[in-house]
Write a protein that holds these residues in place. Sequence first.
Motif, short mmCIF file in Angstrom:
data_model
loop_
_atom_site.label_atom_id
_atom_site.label_comp_id
_atom_site.label_asym_id
_atom_site.label_seq_id
_atom_site.Cartn_x
_atom_site.Cartn_y
_atom_site.Cartn_z
N MET A 1 0.83 -1.21 0.00
CA MET A 1 0.00 0.00 0.00
C MET A 1 0.86 1.25 0.00
SD MET A 1 -1.09 2.61 2.25
CE MET A 1 -0.98 1.95 3.92
N PHE A 2 1.93 1.24 0.78
CA PHE A 2 2.82 2.40 0.84
C PHE A 2 3.47 2.67 -0.51
CE2 PHE A 2 6.95 4.38 1.49
CZ PHE A 2 6.59 5.51 2.22
N ILE A 3 3.97 1.62 -1.15
CA ILE A 3 4.60 1.80 -2.46
C ILE A 3 3.58 2.31 -3.47
CG2 ILE A 3 5.75 0.60 -4.37
CD1 ILE A 3 7.00 -1.27 -2.26
N ASP A 4 2.36 1.76 -3.42
CA ASP A 4 1.32 2.20 -4.35
C ASP A 4 0.98 3.68 -4.17
OD1 ASP A 4 1.14 -0.35 -5.39
OD2 ASP A 4 -0.62 -0.91 -4.22
N ARG A 5 0.93 4.15 -2.92
CA ARG A 5 0.48 5.52 -2.65
C ARG A 5 1.63 6.53 -2.62
NH1 ARG A 5 -5.02 5.20 -0.55
NH2 ARG A 5 -4.95 7.39 0.06
N ALA A 6 2.80 6.09 -2.21
CA ALA A 6 3.89 7.05 -1.99
C ALA A 6 5.16 6.72 -2.74
CB ALA A 6 4.19 7.16 -0.50
N GLY A 7 5.25 5.54 -3.34
CA GLY A 7 6.51 5.08 -3.90
C GLY A 7 7.13 6.03 -4.92
N GLU A 8 6.31 6.66 -5.76
CA GLU A 8 6.87 7.52 -6.80
C GLU A 8 7.57 8.74 -6.23
OE1 GLU A 8 4.08 9.94 -9.22
OE2 GLU A 8 2.51 8.92 -8.07
N LYS B 1 11.31 0.47 -11.73
CA LYS B 1 12.69 0.53 -11.26
C LYS B 1 12.74 -0.04 -9.85
CE LYS B 1 12.14 5.23 -9.41
NZ LYS B 1 12.62 6.62 -9.47
N VAL B 2 13.93 -0.49 -9.46
CA VAL B 2 14.12 -1.00 -8.11
C VAL B 2 14.47 0.17 -7.21
CG1 VAL B 2 15.47 -2.53 -6.64
CG2 VAL B 2 14.84 -3.25 -8.96
N LEU B 3 13.59 0.47 -6.25
CA LEU B 3 13.91 1.54 -5.31
C LEU B 3 15.02 1.07 -4.37
CD1 LEU B 3 10.52 3.14 -4.14
CD2 LEU B 3 12.37 4.22 -5.44
N PRO B 4 16.01 1.92 -4.11
CA PRO B 4 17.07 1.55 -3.16
C PRO B 4 16.50 1.31 -1.76
CG PRO B 4 17.72 3.44 -4.47
CD PRO B 4 16.26 3.21 -4.75
N MET C 1 10.43 -6.42 -1.46
CA MET C 1 10.39 -4.97 -1.61
C MET C 1 11.02 -4.53 -2.93
SD MET C 1 11.36 -4.06 2.36
CE MET C 1 11.68 -2.31 2.07
N GLU C 2 12.17 -5.10 -3.25
CA GLU C 2 12.84 -4.76 -4.51
C GLU C 2 11.97 -5.14 -5.71
OE1 GLU C 2 16.68 -6.51 -4.88
OE2 GLU C 2 17.58 -5.37 -3.26
N ASN C 3 11.47 -6.38 -5.69
CA ASN C 3 10.75 -6.88 -6.87
C ASN C 3 9.45 -6.10 -7.10
OD1 ASN C 3 10.62 -10.26 -8.16
ND2 ASN C 3 9.73 -8.43 -9.04
N TYR C 4 8.71 -5.79 -6.02
CA TYR C 4 7.45 -5.07 -6.23
C TYR C 4 7.69 -3.64 -6.69
CZ TYR C 4 2.78 -3.27 -5.93
OH TYR C 4 1.59 -2.67 -6.26
N SER C 5 8.72 -2.99 -6.19
CA SER C 5 9.00 -1.63 -6.67
C SER C 5 9.36 -1.68 -8.16
CB SER C 5 10.11 -0.97 -5.86
OG SER C 5 11.37 -1.56 -6.07
N PHE C 6 10.04 -2.74 -8.59
CA PHE C 6 10.32 -2.91 -10.02
C PHE C 6 9.03 -3.04 -10.82
CE2 PHE C 6 10.74 -5.97 -13.53
CZ PHE C 6 11.69 -5.34 -14.32
N ILE C 7 8.10 -3.83 -10.30
CA ILE C 7 6.82 -4.03 -11.00
C ILE C 7 5.99 -2.75 -11.01
CG2 ILE C 7 4.60 -5.25 -10.89
CD1 ILE C 7 6.17 -7.65 -9.71
N ARG C 8 5.88 -2.09 -9.87
CA ARG C 8 4.98 -0.94 -9.73
C ARG C 8 5.55 0.33 -10.33
NH1 ARG C 8 1.70 2.43 -9.67
NH2 ARG C 8 0.05 2.87 -8.14
N LEU C 9 6.87 0.52 -10.18
CA LEU C 9 7.48 1.80 -10.56
C LEU C 9 8.39 1.70 -11.77
CD1 LEU C 9 8.41 2.93 -6.94
CD2 LEU C 9 6.37 3.59 -8.24
#
Length: 607
Positions: free
Chosen positions: A228-235, A279-282, A269-277
């Motif tokens: 949920m956090f990545i979806d709402r705030a990840g960018e 890119k892999v967020l550090p 965490m790495e894999n979902y940020s890759f899917i959602r954004l």
Amino acid sequence: MNNIILTALSVCLSFSVFPLSSSENKTYNTTVTVDYATQRYLNDVSALDRGKYFNIHTSKDSDPDVRKFLADYGVGIGRSFWGPFSYSYGKTKKVGEYPFSEKPLNYTDLKETKRYVATEHANARTIQWGIDPVKAGAWAAEYYSKHVKGAVPEFFEPINEPFVHARDKCFNMHGQEMRMLMADFYAQTGKHIHAEPSLKKMKIIGYAAAYPAMELRDFDHWNNTMKMFIDRAGEYMDGLSVHLYDGINIVGKSSRRSGSNSEAILDLMENYSFIRLGKVLPLAVTEYGGIDNTSKGYHPIASVRTVASFNHILFNLLEREDKMLISIPFVSDKAEWHITKQYNFEPYGAALFVANNPYDLKNTAWKLNDKKYFFKLWKDVKGERVDIVSDNPDIQVAAFKDDDRLYIAIDNLDDYTHKVNLKNVLNWKGVDNVSVRSLKMIFDKGIVYDEKTLNSMPQSIDIIKDETIILCADISRKKYSNRIVRTKYYSNTYLQPVEAGKPIVFDFDGLKPGTGRAVLRMSIGRKHEMSKKPEIMVNGKKVDMPDNWRGYDQTGRDDFFGMIEIPFDYRLIRKGKNSVSVTFPDNGGRVATMILQTERYDKKVRK
């Protein structure tokens, strides 16, 4: 290949729950191979950045005792509690009301940063239900740009461990809705700070996850927190922050995160940020260590048991330097706030310094406690990575070469002693002046630290439970003859339910054939009685499934959630697109992630 070793010992999670095994005298054989003629890269990173790993949880480097420690041990400051929302509450006495300047303050000079994390407590002085997150974000940007003189923190983590407090009374018990507001609070803070020209060097990280039990309730915990956090705030985030502890942090059962569990958490965490954004967020691991619950109040031995966890988790993080912003073992400074009548004038459990006269802090002398040995063990370790391999996942390794100085680190995650056989194709030719640093964490005795000098590199070395060893040596060979590059490939498929006999397919693109090593990093969440040995196919070819993984069996947890490494022949890799299928014999649980990792040599090597 010539290989060097690093061993990190495994930590008893909640130490009172996981005592020393009665069969601790059992010994296993492990081989570590080091090739110091081959430089190793994690993507484009080879040199060890000590500032990402060796820090303490404070920003008070003005204290002379702290400053001397930092200089003596090559350590940095890491994190402290203060920021725009604490400041604004002190001015307005109202949450959500901020002392904006009445007139525009047109300061446009680029602010320099100081390398530490600023954060704030999750309490009614920082955030409440009903506040305007847009207004909060605008205030955070104005505060750092216009109201802070001098350097600003390099990292801002707006709230410490917020989601576990979402149901606190001060937040009107809104639960998940409060978590969503907290995520929006983070998002707007990141959005406004990134839009402020003077703050271009600042990074926003979050959400400081305190209890990353991702697998709970069929990954419902993951869906309602980090996802949920990545979806709402990840960018708007520069990195994802999480806290990793062996033991209990805030809530939950005792369990060890060091080993397969922490690997699975970070891979997810790495894999979902890759899917959602895309890119892999550090990553930013802004607290990590071990939590001991064997005694009330301060106990010298209990306070240093965390050091074993420091080493175990550190090896995980060292392998992620290309995607790591900062990591901070939970070691505080003097923590004078704790040495009061309320706490019986005892030191804080995480403190590094102990007062000789706790009843008169203005006139006391201070001494370092045994947590100093973690930093002494790693003192001066630096340089470029060189190729190193362990044939047992419980024996973690790392190796660095600094011009003519070689460092081999070995950590034991197992509950048993390992005899580590040290292999090198040159039979350690040109390697001399060898010293051995050893840090053992003995449950009922505390830290046993030792340094000794050897005439030559030993053929083998024993490493016990909760021991970490660093071999240091002079080396005559300065130039490299080859290079090996570690690359991770992520699939757009994740969190797949397991159905008996039904293949789960993961596709990967952009791979290159060559010579080297290949491994699948499979993270699964399943009940303990369920199979952990599926049939694995790489491009239609069956590969062997191992029986072992990093660390313990996780039986202290409701479910197994861990990353299992599956080595396979690099020759199975095709140029471009590749496919991996996983088929379990039984129903239940999920394959959380499948990451394909290669280590590819520039020049072909003979096996």
